[in-house]
Design a protein around this motif. Structure first.
Motif, PDB file in Angstrom:
ATOM      1  N   VAL A 105       0.504  -1.239   0.033  1.00 52.61           N
ATOM      2  CA  VAL A 105       0.097  -0.364   0.163  1.00 52.61           C
ATOM      3  C   VAL A 105       0.983   1.487   0.043  1.00 52.61           C
ATOM      4  O   VAL A 105       0.447   1.690  -0.059  1.00 52.61           O
ATOM      5  CB  VAL A 105      -1.212  -0.061   1.240  1.00 52.61           C
ATOM      6  N   GLN A 129       0.971   3.779  -2.963  1.00 46.44           N
ATOM      7  CA  GLN A 129       0.305   5.452  -2.423  1.00 46.44           C
ATOM      8  C   GLN A 129       1.651   6.162  -3.172  1.00 46.44           C
ATOM      9  O   GLN A 129       1.590   7.817  -3.922  1.00 46.44           O
ATOM     10  CB  GLN A 129       0.581   5.802  -0.900  1.00 46.44           C
ATOM     11  N   ASP A 176      -3.445  11.998   2.333  1.00 44.92           N
ATOM     12  CA  ASP A 176      -3.105  10.823   2.408  1.00 44.92           C
ATOM     13  C   ASP A 176      -3.359   9.961   2.958  1.00 44.92           C
ATOM     14  O   ASP A 176      -3.815   8.971   2.436  1.00 44.92           O
ATOM     15  CB  ASP A 176      -2.127  11.280   4.289  1.00 44.92           C
ATOM     16  N   ASP A 177      -5.181   9.663   3.822  1.00 43.41           N
ATOM     17  CA  ASP A 177      -5.631   9.233   3.779  1.00 43.41           C
ATOM     18  C   ASP A 177      -6.854   9.334   2.698  1.00 43.41           C
ATOM     19  O   ASP A 177      -6.996   7.442   2.698  1.00 43.41           O
ATOM     20  CB  ASP A 177      -7.331   9.670   5.068  1.00 43.41           C
ATOM     21  N   GLN A 178      -7.139   9.731   2.354  1.00 45.85           N
ATOM     22  CA  GLN A 178      -7.884   9.485   0.317  1.00 45.85           C
ATOM     23  C   GLN A 178      -6.821   8.982  -0.518  1.00 45.85           C
ATOM     24  O   GLN A 178      -7.836   7.706  -1.285  1.00 45.85           O
ATOM     25  CB  GLN A 178      -7.935  10.710  -0.043  1.00 45.85           C
ATOM     26  N   ASN A 190      -5.153   7.236   0.810  1.00 43.16           N
ATOM     27  CA  ASN A 190      -4.515   5.268   1.741  1.00 43.16           C
ATOM     28  C   ASN A 190      -5.777   4.876   0.707  1.00 43.16           C
ATOM     29  O   ASN A 190      -5.550   3.216   0.444  1.00 43.16           O
ATOM     30  CB  ASN A 190      -4.547   5.039   2.943  1.00 43.16           C
ATOM     31  N   ARG A 191      -6.982   5.250   0.527  1.00 43.31           N
ATOM     32  CA  ARG A 191      -8.188   4.294   0.429  1.00 43.31           C
ATOM     33  C   ARG A 191      -7.831   3.466  -0.861  1.00 43.31           C
ATOM     34  O   ARG A 191      -8.192   2.830  -1.287  1.00 43.31           O
ATOM     35  CB  ARG A 191      -9.079   5.254   0.720  1.00 43.31           C
ATOM     36  N   LEU A 192      -7.367   4.312  -1.440  1.00 44.97           N
ATOM     37  CA  LEU A 192      -7.457   4.590  -3.167  1.00 44.97           C
ATOM     38  C   LEU A 192      -6.046   3.118  -2.836  1.00 44.97           C
ATOM     39  O   LEU A 192      -6.285   2.148  -3.979  1.00 44.97           O
ATOM     40  CB  LEU A 192      -6.415   5.938  -3.790  1.00 44.97           C
ATOM     41  N   GLU A 228      -5.234   1.254  -1.417  1.00 44.74           N
ATOM     42  CA  GLU A 228      -5.936  -0.271  -0.602  1.00 44.74           C
ATOM     43  C   GLU A 228      -6.894  -1.063  -2.013  1.00 44.74           C
ATOM     44  O   GLU A 228      -6.636  -1.914  -1.602  1.00 44.74           O
ATOM     45  CB  GLU A 228      -6.267  -0.215   0.302  1.00 44.74           C
ATOM     46  N   GLN A 229      -7.352  -0.401  -2.982  1.00 44.14           N
ATOM     47  CA  GLN A 229      -8.011  -1.079  -3.230  1.00 44.14           C
ATOM     48  C   GLN A 229      -7.719  -0.463  -4.917  1.00 44.14           C
ATOM     49  O   GLN A 229      -7.987  -1.400  -5.518  1.00 44.14           O
ATOM     50  CB  GLN A 229      -9.451   0.187  -4.387  1.00 44.14           C
TER      51      GLN A 229
END
Length: 87
Positions: free
Chosen positions: A4, A8, A22-24, A26-28, A30-31
């Motif tokens: 991940v 990123q 960073d949170d957004q 990270n979610r991307l 992960e997918q």
């Protein structure tokens, strides 16, 4: 470094993703799934909506149009590292 984290870093290089928090991102990440294809492999079709976006990290791609008048595909565009394809 995790997969991940690596994804990123790669995604951050692409303009539309550079402004994500960073949170957004990270979610991307992960997918996201690494993907490679063979020369000549079809990724997208004009008669179907894409199910994913391809972030070109290395190599290149071509957008082809089948022209029945000349009996061969015509290159309409090229994609290179840093390009997003399918959106």
């Amino acid at each position: 470094m995790s997969t991940v984290d690596t994804l990123q870093g790669l995604l951050r290089r692409f303009g539309p993703f550079a402004e994500l928090s960073d949170d957004q991102l990270n979610r991307l990440a992960e997918q996201a799934r690494p993907f490679s294809c063979a020369t000549g492999q079809e990724l997208l079709r004009g008669d179907r909506l894409p199910e994913q976006v391809y972030a070109i990290v290395e190599g290149r791609g071509r957008l082809l149009h089948s022209d029945p008048g000349i009996h061969r595909p015509v290159t309409l565009a090229l994609s290179h590292p840093g390009d997003l394809v399918g959106w």
